[in-house]
Design an enzyme around this catalytic site. Structure first.
Site, PDB file in Angstrom:
ATOM      1  N   SER A 123      65.327  79.216  20.037  1.00 40.80           N
ATOM      2  CA  SER A 123      64.048  78.959  20.705  1.00 40.80           C
ATOM      3  C   SER A 123      64.198  78.235  22.035  1.00 40.80           C
ATOM      4  O   SER A 123      65.078  77.384  22.205  1.00 40.80           O
ATOM      5  CB  SER A 123      63.189  78.093  19.772  1.00 40.80           C
ATOM      6  OG  SER A 123      62.091  77.557  20.459  1.00 40.80           O
ATOM      7  N   GLU A 125      62.401  75.953  22.816  1.00 38.63           N
ATOM      8  CA  GLU A 125      62.178  74.530  22.521  1.00 38.63           C
ATOM      9  C   GLU A 125      63.493  73.744  22.590  1.00 38.63           C
ATOM     10  O   GLU A 125      63.483  72.531  22.745  1.00 38.63           O
ATOM     11  CB  GLU A 125      61.590  74.369  21.119  1.00 38.63           C
ATOM     12  CG  GLU A 125      60.084  74.517  21.050  1.00 38.63           C
ATOM     13  CD  GLU A 125      59.332  73.363  21.684  1.00 38.63           C
ATOM     14  OE1 GLU A 125      59.546  72.218  21.280  1.00 38.63           O
ATOM     15  OE2 GLU A 125      58.532  73.614  22.602  1.00 38.63           O
ATOM     16  N   TYR A 147      61.832  69.914  15.296  1.00 38.35           N
ATOM     17  CA  TYR A 147      61.979  71.380  15.289  1.00 38.35           C
ATOM     18  C   TYR A 147      63.043  71.803  16.303  1.00 38.35           C
ATOM     19  O   TYR A 147      63.955  72.580  15.991  1.00 38.35           O
ATOM     20  CB  TYR A 147      60.633  72.028  15.626  1.00 38.35           C
ATOM     21  CG  TYR A 147      60.727  73.515  15.934  1.00 38.35           C
ATOM     22  CD1 TYR A 147      60.819  74.461  14.917  1.00 38.35           C
ATOM     23  CD2 TYR A 147      60.735  73.971  17.264  1.00 38.35           C
ATOM     24  CE1 TYR A 147      60.915  75.812  15.204  1.00 38.35           C
ATOM     25  CE2 TYR A 147      60.824  75.321  17.565  1.00 38.35           C
ATOM     26  CZ  TYR A 147      60.915  76.242  16.528  1.00 38.35           C
ATOM     27  OH  TYR A 147      61.010  77.587  16.813  1.00 38.35           O
TER      28      TYR A 147
HETATM   29  P1  NAP Z   1      55.852  82.088  11.880  1.00 36.08           P
HETATM   30  O1  NAP Z   1      54.749  83.057  12.080  1.00 36.08           O
HETATM   31  O2  NAP Z   1      55.541  80.641  11.722  1.00 36.08           O
HETATM   32  O3  NAP Z   1      56.707  82.553  10.593  1.00 36.08           O
HETATM   33  C1  NAP Z   1      57.650  81.710   9.998  1.00 36.08           C
HETATM   34  C2  NAP Z   1      58.189  82.421   8.774  1.00 36.08           C
HETATM   35  O4  NAP Z   1      59.167  81.570   8.143  1.00 36.08           O
HETATM   36  C3  NAP Z   1      57.137  82.740   7.710  1.00 36.08           C
HETATM   37  O5  NAP Z   1      57.331  84.048   7.248  1.00 36.08           O
HETATM   38  C4  NAP Z   1      57.461  81.740   6.604  1.00 36.08           C
HETATM   39  O6  NAP Z   1      57.151  82.204   5.309  1.00 36.08           O
HETATM   40  C5  NAP Z   1      58.971  81.645   6.749  1.00 36.08           C
HETATM   41  N1  NAP Z   1      59.533  80.492   6.045  1.00 36.08           N
HETATM   42  C6  NAP Z   1      59.103  79.209   6.058  1.00 36.08           C
HETATM   43  N2  NAP Z   1      59.845  78.463   5.225  1.00 36.08           N
HETATM   44  C7  NAP Z   1      60.759  79.293   4.663  1.00 36.08           C
HETATM   45  C8  NAP Z   1      61.783  79.114   3.707  1.00 36.08           C
HETATM   46  N3  NAP Z   1      62.027  77.933   3.139  1.00 36.08           N
HETATM   47  N4  NAP Z   1      62.530  80.188   3.360  1.00 36.08           N
HETATM   48  C9  NAP Z   1      62.289  81.407   3.900  1.00 36.08           C
HETATM   49  N5  NAP Z   1      61.325  81.646   4.806  1.00 36.08           N
HETATM   50  C10 NAP Z   1      60.563  80.585   5.182  1.00 36.08           C
HETATM   51  O7  NAP Z   1      56.921  82.211  13.065  1.00 36.08           O
HETATM   52  P2  NAP Z   1      57.092  83.349  14.192  1.00 36.08           P
HETATM   53  O8  NAP Z   1      56.247  82.999  15.351  1.00 36.08           O
HETATM   54  O9  NAP Z   1      56.999  84.680  13.569  1.00 36.08           O
HETATM   55  O10 NAP Z   1      58.597  83.055  14.639  1.00 36.08           O
HETATM   56  C11 NAP Z   1      59.701  83.675  13.989  1.00 36.08           C
HETATM   57  C12 NAP Z   1      60.949  82.849  14.238  1.00 36.08           C
HETATM   58  O11 NAP Z   1      61.196  82.772  15.626  1.00 36.08           O
HETATM   59  C13 NAP Z   1      60.873  81.411  13.759  1.00 36.08           C
HETATM   60  O12 NAP Z   1      62.174  81.038  13.331  1.00 36.08           O
HETATM   61  C14 NAP Z   1      60.511  80.627  14.997  1.00 36.08           C
HETATM   62  O13 NAP Z   1      60.954  79.299  14.894  1.00 36.08           O
HETATM   63  C15 NAP Z   1      61.253  81.408  16.059  1.00 36.08           C
HETATM   64  N6  NAP Z   1      60.686  81.385  17.395  1.00 36.08           N
HETATM   65  C16 NAP Z   1      59.386  81.713  17.576  1.00 36.08           C
HETATM   66  C17 NAP Z   1      58.871  81.750  18.870  1.00 36.08           C
HETATM   67  C18 NAP Z   1      57.434  82.129  19.126  1.00 36.08           C
HETATM   68  O14 NAP Z   1      56.943  81.840  20.225  1.00 36.08           O
HETATM   69  N7  NAP Z   1      56.753  82.777  18.191  1.00 36.08           N
HETATM   70  C19 NAP Z   1      59.709  81.449  19.967  1.00 36.08           C
HETATM   71  C20 NAP Z   1      61.042  81.138  19.725  1.00 36.08           C
HETATM   72  C21 NAP Z   1      61.538  81.129  18.438  1.00 36.08           C
HETATM   73  P3  NAP Z   1      55.856  81.721   4.441  1.00 36.08           P
HETATM   74  O15 NAP Z   1      54.806  82.744   4.677  1.00 36.08           O
HETATM   75  O16 NAP Z   1      56.369  81.741   3.049  1.00 36.08           O
HETATM   76  O17 NAP Z   1      55.485  80.351   4.932  1.00 36.08           O
HETATM   77  O1  G4F Z   2      51.359  76.799  20.761  1.00 32.55           O
HETATM   78  P1  G4F Z   2      52.205  75.603  20.553  1.00 32.55           P
HETATM   79  O2  G4F Z   2      52.019  74.850  19.286  1.00 32.55           O
HETATM   80  O3  G4F Z   2      53.708  76.105  20.733  1.00 32.55           O
HETATM   81  P2  G4F Z   2      55.078  75.337  21.056  1.00 32.55           P
HETATM   82  O4  G4F Z   2      55.041  73.926  20.657  1.00 32.55           O
HETATM   83  O5  G4F Z   2      55.437  75.657  22.463  1.00 32.55           O
HETATM   84  O6  G4F Z   2      56.086  76.075  20.053  1.00 32.55           O
HETATM   85  C1  G4F Z   2      56.054  77.498  19.899  1.00 32.55           C
HETATM   86  O7  G4F Z   2      56.922  78.089  20.836  1.00 32.55           O
HETATM   87  C2  G4F Z   2      58.310  77.755  20.660  1.00 32.55           C
HETATM   88  C3  G4F Z   2      59.094  78.456  21.770  1.00 32.55           C
HETATM   89  O8  G4F Z   2      59.179  77.593  22.880  1.00 32.55           O
HETATM   90  C4  G4F Z   2      58.737  78.218  19.286  1.00 32.55           C
HETATM   91  F1  G4F Z   2      60.059  77.981  19.122  1.00 32.55           F
HETATM   92  C5  G4F Z   2      57.916  77.491  18.243  1.00 32.55           C
HETATM   93  O9  G4F Z   2      58.277  77.968  16.946  1.00 32.55           O
HETATM   94  C6  G4F Z   2      56.446  77.806  18.458  1.00 32.55           C
HETATM   95  O10 G4F Z   2      56.245  79.185  18.201  1.00 32.55           O
HETATM   96  O11 G4F Z   2      51.995  74.577  21.744  1.00 32.55           O
HETATM   97  C7  G4F Z   2      52.143  74.952  23.095  1.00 32.55           C
HETATM   98  C8  G4F Z   2      51.708  73.806  24.001  1.00 32.55           C
HETATM   99  C9  G4F Z   2      52.330  72.455  23.648  1.00 32.55           C
HETATM  100  O12 G4F Z   2      52.755  71.819  24.819  1.00 32.55           O
HETATM  101  C10 G4F Z   2      51.201  71.659  23.029  1.00 32.55           C
HETATM  102  O13 G4F Z   2      51.282  70.242  23.216  1.00 32.55           O
HETATM  103  O14 G4F Z   2      50.296  73.631  23.846  1.00 32.55           O
HETATM  104  C11 G4F Z   2      50.022  72.244  23.778  1.00 32.55           C
HETATM  105  N1  G4F Z   2      48.748  72.044  23.079  1.00 32.55           N
HETATM  106  C12 G4F Z   2      47.644  71.451  23.612  1.00 32.55           C
HETATM  107  N2  G4F Z   2      46.667  71.384  22.694  1.00 32.55           N
HETATM  108  C13 G4F Z   2      48.483  72.362  21.795  1.00 32.55           C
HETATM  109  C14 G4F Z   2      47.163  71.941  21.553  1.00 32.55           C
HETATM  110  N3  G4F Z   2      49.225  72.974  20.852  1.00 32.55           N
HETATM  111  C15 G4F Z   2      48.658  73.187  19.639  1.00 32.55           C
HETATM  112  N4  G4F Z   2      49.368  73.828  18.692  1.00 32.55           N
HETATM  113  N5  G4F Z   2      47.369  72.768  19.354  1.00 32.55           N
HETATM  114  C16 G4F Z   2      46.573  72.139  20.285  1.00 32.55           C
HETATM  115  O15 G4F Z   2      45.437  71.779  20.004  1.00 32.55           O
END
Ligand code: NAP
Ligand code: G4F
Length: 331
Positions: A123, A125, A147
């Site tokens: 990520s 992050e 995280y």
């Molecule tokens: P998400 O919607 O939050 O999905 C997370 C998944 O992880 C869910 O299917 C959840 O299953 C599963 N999980 C949680 N705990 C687990 C465990 N103990 N064993 C097995 N599975 C488990 O996340 P996403 O946005 O699709 O992201 C997919 C991956 O990419 C994550 O690793 C995230 O950190 C990473 N990532 C996401 C972004 C982004 O912007 N979306 C960016 C960079 C990296 P349950 O339904 O059972 O909770």
């Molecule tokens: O949507 P966010 O919660 O995503 P964040 O923290 O960037 O993380 C997501 O992206 C990562 C990749 O860089 C992934 F690895 C991670 O798993 C996840 O998918 O927050 C985005 C921004 C933050 O700066 C937060 O402080 O939005 C700001 N924010 C402001 N108000 C808020 C809020 N975020 C959330 N969730 N809720 C609010 O009310």
């Protein structure tokens, strides 16, 4: 026919990736944890061709069993505690699932079949308080949440299994990617959902935290193509995936509310509850390596992403409301 095992199949990326792999002719196995997982039915409905297999990143034996039973060619490790605020509340569990879970999956691969190709969902992050912008594969990590720290561990253990055991293991360092399937607590979906609810007269206010945070937001459907491409290369490597454009949370609010003919300033209120103990102020990805080597590029730009999400939430809510939607006075 190639076989792929996907952890995190119930998540946003899991569903898009499974659809993509199925379209490429794969046999897809999706790992689901827990008894009566409430998201199982959603997955079965969205991707009925995928096979469900039990397993948990906290349980080494279940991963060995899943790999032995499915004998995949490729494993995509998307499972994680992925919500940054939750990682501050449950840092130890985050380390176990998001960090050590990667080691457990790599161990399962090493024990059962070290020829399996492995994708780790790393990520942006991990860059956290980066000193340079945009960030690329050479940018030093400075994570700002439990995280982010757990993802840095996952990144390095993936690299280590590549170097130590010759496993074809890749890190996709993905910047934020969103969609109508995004979890409701992430900021983009929280905004698109609230804007639609306000438009339909179901809500008046939206509470948010830091409006100045900047993110590089792309479309999840584009990003899963990159995951697959990484595992088709002759050599394993790590790639940054992002759009190269960043916007503030305020920009997202403005675009989402404006699309519905609303003024965000009349509805958004700031609430300390949603600010973080330590914040990642700004992220922007330089994916020139992925563009050059994988031939990957994003197809959806920021304004289209916002529109897509707002329209989907509006349609979804209208569907839920049925005939009530037409009779309710909208703003
Ligand atoms: P998400 O919607 O939050 O999905 C997370 C998944 O992880 C869910 O299917 C959840 O299953 C599963 N999980 C949680 N705990 C687990 C465990 N103990 N064993 C097995 N599975 C488990 O996340 P996403 O946005 O699709 O992201 C997919 C991956 O990419 C994550 O690793 C995230 O950190 C990473 N990532 C996401 C972004 C982004 O912007 N979306 C960016 C960079 C990296 P349950 O339904 O059972 O909770
Ligand atoms: O949507 P966010 O919660 O995503 P964040 O923290 O960037 O993380 C997501 O992206 C990562 C990749 O860089 C992934 F690895 C991670 O798993 C996840 O998918 O927050 C985005 C921004 C933050 O700066 C937060 O402080 O939005 C700001 N924010 C402001 N108000 C808020 C809020 N975020 C959330 N969730 N809720 C609010 O009310």
């Amino acid at each position: 026919m190639k076989k792929a095992l996907v952890t995190g199949i119930t998540g946003q990326d899991g569903v898009y990736l499974a659809e993509h792999l199925l379209s490429q002719g794969y046999d897809v196995f999706g790992m689901i944890r827990g008894q009566n997982n409430p998201r199982r039915a959603t997955v079965e409905q969205a991707i009925p061709q995928a096979h469900i297999i039990d397993g948990d990143l906290l349980d080494q034996g279940s991963l060995i069993a899943a790999i032995s039973k499915t004998q995949p060619d490729e494993v995509y490790n998307l499972g994680a505690i992925s919500f940054v605020p939750l990682s501050f509340k449950q840092p130890e569990l985050t380390g176990e699932v998001t960090g050590l879970g990667v080691t457990r999956m790599l161990e399962a691969i090493r024990i059962v079949n070290s020829k399996i190709r492995f994708y780790q969902a790393s990520s942006s992050e991990m860059f956290g308080a980066a000193k340079t912008s945009p960030q690329n594969e050479a940018t030093p990590f400075h994570p700002r949440s439990p995280y982010g720290v757990a993802k840095v561990y996952g990144y390095y253990i993936t690299l280590n299994y590549r170097e130590a055991y010759g496993i074809f293991a890749c890190n996709g360092i993905l910047f934020n990617h969103e969609s109508p399937r995004r979890g409701l607590d992430f900021v983009t979906r929280k905004i698109s959902r609230a804007a639609a609810r306000i438009k339909l007269g179901l809500e008046k206010k939206l509470k948010l935290g830091n409006l100045e945070a900047r993110r590089d937001w792309g479309f999840a459907g584009d990003y899963v193509r990159a995951m697959h491409l990484m595992l088709q290369q002759p050599q394993p490597d790590d790639y940054v995936i992002g759009t190269g454009e960043s916007h503030t949370v305020r920009d997202f609010c403005n675009a989402a509310f404006r699309h519905l003919g609303l003024d965000w300033r009349e509805h958004v209120v700031q609430d300390q509850e949603f600010t973080r103990p330590s914040e990642v102020d700004t992220l922007c990805g330089d994916s020139s390596k992925a563009r050059r080597i994988l031939g990957w590029e994003p197809s959806v730009r920021f304004p289209d992403l916002v529109r897509m999400m707002v329209e989907a939430d509006l349609a979804d809510l209208k569907h839920e409301m049925g005939p009530r939607a037409a009779s309710r006075p909208s703003r």
